[in-house]
Motif scaffolding. Structure first.
Motif, PDB file in Angstrom:
ATOM      1  N   UNK A  90     -38.355   5.730  52.362  1.00  0.00           N
ATOM      2  CA  UNK A  90     -36.874   5.043  52.650  1.00  0.00           C
ATOM      3  C   UNK A  90     -36.402   4.252  51.208  1.00  0.00           C
ATOM      4  N   UNK A  91     -38.105   3.099  51.440  1.00  0.00           N
ATOM      5  CA  UNK A  91     -38.147   2.447  50.718  1.00  0.00           C
ATOM      6  C   UNK A  91     -38.710   2.979  48.754  1.00  0.00           C
ATOM      7  N   UNK A  92     -39.149   3.826  48.737  1.00  0.00           N
ATOM      8  CA  UNK A  92     -39.547   4.210  48.174  1.00  0.00           C
ATOM      9  C   UNK A  92     -37.500   4.949  47.002  1.00  0.00           C
ATOM     10  N   UNK A  93     -37.666   5.891  47.960  1.00  0.00           N
ATOM     11  CA  UNK A  93     -36.064   6.411  46.885  1.00  0.00           C
ATOM     12  C   UNK A  93     -35.093   4.981  47.028  1.00  0.00           C
ATOM     13  N   UNK A  94     -34.906   3.931  48.357  1.00  0.00           N
ATOM     14  CA  UNK A  94     -33.974   3.095  47.692  1.00  0.00           C
ATOM     15  C   UNK A  94     -34.850   2.630  45.871  1.00  0.00           C
ATOM     16  N   UNK A  95     -34.923   2.383  45.758  1.00  0.00           N
ATOM     17  CA  UNK A  95     -35.618   1.566  44.865  1.00  0.00           C
ATOM     18  C   UNK A  95     -35.538   2.204  43.821  1.00  0.00           C
ATOM     19  N   UNK A  96     -35.980   3.486  43.383  1.00  0.00           N
ATOM     20  CA  UNK A  96     -35.517   4.209  42.227  1.00  0.00           C
ATOM     21  C   UNK A  96     -33.997   4.709  41.868  1.00  0.00           C
ATOM     22  N   UNK A  97     -33.037   4.672  43.090  1.00  0.00           N
ATOM     23  CA  UNK A  97     -31.892   5.372  42.846  1.00  0.00           C
ATOM     24  C   UNK A  97     -31.407   4.158  42.532  1.00  0.00           C
ATOM     25  N   UNK A  98     -31.248   2.556  43.169  1.00  0.00           N
ATOM     26  CA  UNK A  98     -31.293   1.908  42.542  1.00  0.00           C
ATOM     27  C   UNK A  98     -31.535   1.327  41.348  1.00  0.00           C
ATOM     28  N   UNK A  99     -31.622   1.442  40.876  1.00  0.00           N
ATOM     29  CA  UNK A  99     -32.450   1.005  38.878  1.00  0.00           C
ATOM     30  C   UNK A  99     -32.114   1.951  38.673  1.00  0.00           C
ATOM     31  N   UNK A 100     -31.170   2.754  38.651  1.00  0.00           N
ATOM     32  CA  UNK A 100     -30.505   3.845  38.290  1.00  0.00           C
ATOM     33  C   UNK A 100     -29.208   4.039  38.611  1.00  0.00           C
ATOM     34  N   UNK A 101     -28.184   3.198  39.194  1.00  0.00           N
ATOM     35  CA  UNK A 101     -27.170   2.705  39.584  1.00  0.00           C
ATOM     36  C   UNK A 101     -26.540   3.668  40.341  1.00  0.00           C
ATOM     37  N   UNK A 102     -28.005   4.329  41.728  1.00  0.00           N
ATOM     38  CA  UNK A 102     -27.458   5.484  42.486  1.00  0.00           C
ATOM     39  C   UNK A 102     -26.990   4.539  43.299  1.00  0.00           C
ATOM     40  N   UNK A 103     -26.112   5.206  44.260  1.00  0.00           N
ATOM     41  CA  UNK A 103     -25.368   4.644  45.414  1.00  0.00           C
ATOM     42  C   UNK A 103     -25.365   5.036  47.245  1.00  0.00           C
ATOM     43  N   UNK A 104     -25.619   4.020  48.234  1.00  0.00           N
ATOM     44  CA  UNK A 104     -25.970   5.332  49.262  1.00  0.00           C
ATOM     45  C   UNK A 104     -24.610   5.064  49.460  1.00  0.00           C
ATOM     46  N   UNK A 105     -25.139   6.775  50.816  1.00  0.00           N
ATOM     47  CA  UNK A 105     -23.922   6.841  51.823  1.00  0.00           C
ATOM     48  C   UNK A 105     -24.090   6.032  52.480  1.00  0.00           C
ATOM     49  N   UNK A 106     -22.467   5.737  52.490  1.00  0.00           N
ATOM     50  CA  UNK A 106     -22.193   4.297  53.369  1.00  0.00           C
ATOM     51  C   UNK A 106     -22.761   4.598  55.100  1.00  0.00           C
ATOM     52  N   UNK A 107     -23.141   6.091  56.349  1.00  0.00           N
ATOM     53  CA  UNK A 107     -23.151   5.766  56.990  1.00  0.00           C
ATOM     54  C   UNK A 107     -24.953   6.011  57.287  1.00  0.00           C
ATOM     55  N   UNK A 108     -25.434   5.673  56.201  1.00  0.00           N
ATOM     56  CA  UNK A 108     -26.939   6.085  56.632  1.00  0.00           C
ATOM     57  C   UNK A 108     -27.964   5.048  56.173  1.00  0.00           C
ATOM     58  N   UNK A 109     -29.030   5.301  56.196  1.00  0.00           N
ATOM     59  CA  UNK A 109     -29.684   3.960  56.363  1.00  0.00           C
ATOM     60  C   UNK A 109     -30.191   3.518  54.853  1.00  0.00           C
ATOM     61  N   UNK A 110     -29.730   2.162  54.595  1.00  0.00           N
ATOM     62  CA  UNK A 110     -29.894   1.198  53.527  1.00  0.00           C
ATOM     63  C   UNK A 110     -30.287   0.604  53.845  1.00  0.00           C
ATOM     64  N   UNK A 111     -30.754  -1.089  52.757  1.00  0.00           N
ATOM     65  CA  UNK A 111     -30.840  -1.920  53.358  1.00  0.00           C
ATOM     66  C   UNK A 111     -30.382  -2.850  51.957  1.00  0.00           C
ATOM     67  N   UNK A 112     -29.750  -2.221  50.980  1.00  0.00           N
ATOM     68  CA  UNK A 112     -28.836  -2.887  49.223  1.00  0.00           C
ATOM     69  C   UNK A 112     -27.864  -3.350  50.353  1.00  0.00           C
ATOM     70  N   UNK A 113     -27.323  -5.008  50.176  1.00  0.00           N
ATOM     71  CA  UNK A 113     -25.668  -5.980  50.158  1.00  0.00           C
ATOM     72  C   UNK A 113     -25.018  -6.299  48.820  1.00  0.00           C
ATOM     73  N   UNK A 114     -24.466  -7.049  48.898  1.00  0.00           N
ATOM     74  CA  UNK A 114     -23.390  -7.219  48.466  1.00  0.00           C
ATOM     75  C   UNK A 114     -23.870  -7.605  46.884  1.00  0.00           C
TER      76      UNK A 114
END
Length: 437
Positions: free
Chosen positions: A372-396
């Motif tokens: 979960x941590x690895x996929x979030x780090x890589x997608x955020x790096x490229x401007x990816x967006x998390x699904x609102x109903x699923x697990x992520x740690x990104x904030x405002x």
């Protein structure tokens, strides 16, 4: 209207628990208005299947599943109007009985309509479910009802609203004539399916890819519209395929202790459950939607522009194949395709998008699941967006960089809910709302 007092709310996979003071089961819009108006802080929940802490955590809760009537059909316009607590499966059965369909459906049918809309639920080879909503009524913080149609610019904010602008009450969907899909499934090497994505999106009416980490393989599912009377040779594969989830649970049982077991388990699961081809036909609902979840699990999902998905995919694959980082991923990773729209908090705002789901079969140990941590780090790096109903740690801070309309949405939220009635601790932190008025 029924009311329970002083209880414990528990999510579907038992990862989230909250105490509440009052829980209401409502059956009418008038009851919904009354509870919202007279509550200081309130959240609404349905099937509790969200991995994000979005549905509870307030003193007052509404169980929307009892607000579940199909209100009306409009045959000339081919629309259906329902209450927000209707389960997706019931909605789909109702429109199929009319010879209609919604041309892009989520993976499961057990979610409530209101929750599915608020969190941006989607299928593949079409738009978010909320894009097929033509009209809705929203119960605002003061208990009043606001009707919003496609002609109102506000609908672009409301379609994906996280439940913080108001509570969905009645919803109208635009349907299309039902059609039959000829579905073909089978494995391909990563180097074969990855370059063919855009070609296949143009060629087929339905495309979904189940990527199998640590195997260098994907399982490709295509669907083409055919005359319903067309005869095909149906092949649903070996009968033992129905035991995949049970086998997965056994093979992944100790992967939270020994993550490297995942790589071996994936290879065994590929050989047993993803190496054969299948062929069948049916409506979009019959042919592609899972009718149950089986065992509990924990999910994350990230989205990225179609144009840069191959780059992000290769980077993710390289990262998780490093044995040093323990980011071994259970199979499958669900790769789906969502076409651009204008909804403010949509993953596909202004661009065609690829979504990539990440699953932990051990819901109870998901906090230690490094993937979960690895996929979030890589997608955020490229401007990816998390699904609102699923697990992520990104904030405002992170969200303001990837959502063009993030600040506009926050301003509108404050205008519609000046006392922060619809916020819980998770959402307060998510949008960086510093205080309650």
């Amino acid at each position: 209207m029924k009311q329970d007092k002083n209880g414990l709310w528990v999510s579907w996979n038992e990862n989230l628990t909250h105490n509440y003071k009052s829980l209401y089961k409502i059956t009418s819009e008038k009851e919904l208005q009354e509870v919202v108006k007279n509550s200081d802080q309130i959240r609404v929940f349905g099937s509790k299947q969200s991995s994000a802490d979005i549905a509870s955590g307030a003193a007052t809760l509404i169980d929307i599943t009892t607000y579940n009537k199909i209100i009306s059909f409009n045959d000339s316009e081919r629309t259906i109007t329902v209450q927000a607590g209707v389960i997706l499966g019931d909605l789909l059965e109702a429109i199929e009985a009319k010879g209609w369909c919604i041309p892009c459906l989520p993976d499961i049918n057990t979610v409530t309509i209101g929750g599915a809309l608020a969190t941006g639920t989607h299928g593949t080879s079409g738009q978010l479910l909320c894009e097929y909503m033509t009209k809705c009524t929203l119960v605002l913080a003061d208990g009043s009802v606001k009707e919003i149609s496609e002609k109102d610019t506000l609908i672009n904010a409301v379609r994906v609203s996280l439940g913080v602008l108001g509570v969905f009450s009645e919803i109208t969907f635009q349907c299309q004539p039902i059609y039959t899909l000829h579905v073909k499934e089978g494995p391909e090497k990563d180097k074969e399916w990855l370059p063919k994505i855009e070609e296949r999106l143009k060629k087929h009416d339905f495309l979904r890819i189940l990527w199998l980490p640590h195997t260098n393989k994907g399982y490709i599912i295509t669907g083409d519209k055919i005359d319903p009377n067309t005869k095909i040779t149906e092949d649903l594969g070996p009968k033992y395929l129905k035991h995949r989830r049970k086998t997965s649970k056994i093979l992944y049982k100790y992967t939270h202790i020994f993550p490297w077991i995942t790589a071996i388990a994936n290879k065994l699961l590929y050989r047993g459950f993803f190496s054969s081809t299948k062929e069948h036909k049916g409506s979009l609902y019959q042919a592609t939607v899972t009718k149950s979840r089986g065992s509990t699990l924990e999910l994350a999902e990230w989205t990225i522009g179609l144009d840069i998905f191959p780059t992000v995919f290769e980077e993710l694959k390289t990262e998780i194949n490093k044995w040093s980082n323990k980011s071994f991923i259970h199979i499958p990773m669900d790769v789906r395709f969502v076409y651009k729209d204008t909804s403010w908090l949509s993953y596909a705002y202004g661009k065609d998008t690829v979504t990539m789901g990440c699953v932990s079969r051990n819901a109870a140990t998901a906090n230690t699941y490094e993937a979960f941590k690895s996929i979030e780090k890589i997608f955020l790096k490229h401007g990816g967006k998390p699904h609102w109903g699923k697990r992520f740690t990104a904030k405002n801070t992170e969200l303001s960089k990837i959502y063009d309309k993030w600040e506009d949405f926050k301003l509108l939220r404050r205008e519609l809910d000046p006392t922060n009635k619809f916020l819980n601790p998770y959402l307060t932190e998510l949008i960086n709302e510093k205080k309650h008025n």
